[in-house]
Design an enzyme around this catalytic site. Structure first.
Site, PDB file in Angstrom:
ATOM      1  N   HIS A  17      38.274  44.730  37.555  1.00  0.00           N
ATOM      2  CA  HIS A  17      37.748  44.222  38.833  1.00  0.00           C
ATOM      3  C   HIS A  17      36.223  44.266  38.818  1.00  0.00           C
ATOM      4  CE1 HIS A  17      41.656  45.889  40.789  1.00  0.00           C
ATOM      5  NE2 HIS A  17      41.730  44.569  40.869  1.00  0.00           N
ATOM      6  N   ARG A  90      43.432  36.861  33.968  1.00  0.00           N
ATOM      7  CA  ARG A  90      43.626  37.702  32.784  1.00  0.00           C
ATOM      8  C   ARG A  90      44.353  36.971  31.673  1.00  0.00           C
ATOM      9  NH1 ARG A  90      46.183  42.321  36.432  1.00  0.00           N
ATOM     10  NH2 ARG A  90      47.078  40.384  37.157  1.00  0.00           N
ATOM     11  N   SER A 127      45.866  47.348  38.464  1.00  0.00           N
ATOM     12  CA  SER A 127      45.892  48.616  39.223  1.00  0.00           C
ATOM     13  C   SER A 127      47.272  49.259  39.154  1.00  0.00           C
ATOM     14  CB  SER A 127      45.541  48.367  40.690  1.00  0.00           C
ATOM     15  OG  SER A 127      44.251  47.849  40.800  1.00  0.00           O
TER      16      SER A 127
END
Ligand code: PNS
Length: 165
Positions: A17, A90, A127
């Site tokens: 991030h 990603r 996360s």
């Protein structure tokens, strides 16, 4: 003034991030990191905790602010006069959903989504995975900022104790 939003849950913020936020801060005059505070979702950290972690780790960027939002991202953008949404990609697997969201958001408001390819060293980072690995004692110290790592380990230990694990 070129202004953009970097939206996300950030539960918690990872180095992936931070890489996207840092690169967005070079592309735009002002970047608002917007934390989704949707209460129905089960989070490890409260919205206030997530925002404070972001403020701490983004402190060095003079043109980055942190805020929370509830409801539609496009409503937040309209209220703030923001016309660009920055999202990290990603892998190809991110693309389908992100494209759908970008097109939906463009149909709702005058916003463009700017996709920034994740740096290769962070392409596996999420996360949710960081939390899972840390829950089982894996070393995630290289994957999140140091202050986030400290809070993460502390929170997981407190939760484990509360659950009698
Ligand atoms: O970090 P995440 O969980 O991938 O972030 C997702 C987020 C918060 C960016 C996304 O769910 C979102 O924009 N939510 C706000 C609600 C909304 O606008 N939904 C319509 C999207 S097309």
């Amino acid at each position: 003034m070129r202004r953009a939003v970097c939206p996300g849950s950030f539960d918690p913020i990872t180095n992936g991030h931070l890489d996207i936020i840092s690169r967005a801060s070079k592309l735009f005059d002002e970047v608002v990191v917007a934390v989704g505070v949707n209460k129905s979702k089960n989070r490890l950290f409260s919205a206030e905790e997530r925002m404070q972690m972001l403020r701490d780790v983004c402190d060095g960027y003079g043109n980055v602010q942190v805020d929370g939002f509830d409801g539609l991202l496009t409503s937040f953008c309209a209220e703030r006069g923001i016309h660009a949404i920055v999202k990290g990609l990603r892998a190809v697997s991110d693309f389908d959903y992100e494209l759908q969201m970008a097109q939906m958001n463009a149909s709702l408001a005058d916003v463009e989504t700017v996709f920034v390819p994740t740096s290769p060293e962070y392409s596996f980072l999420a996360s949710s995975l960081v939390k899972e690995v840390a829950t089982f004692g894996g070393d995630v110290s290289g994957l999140v900022p140091p202050l986030v790592h400290e809070l993460l380990v502390e929170r997981l230990a407190a939760n484990a104790e509360a659950e009698g694990r």
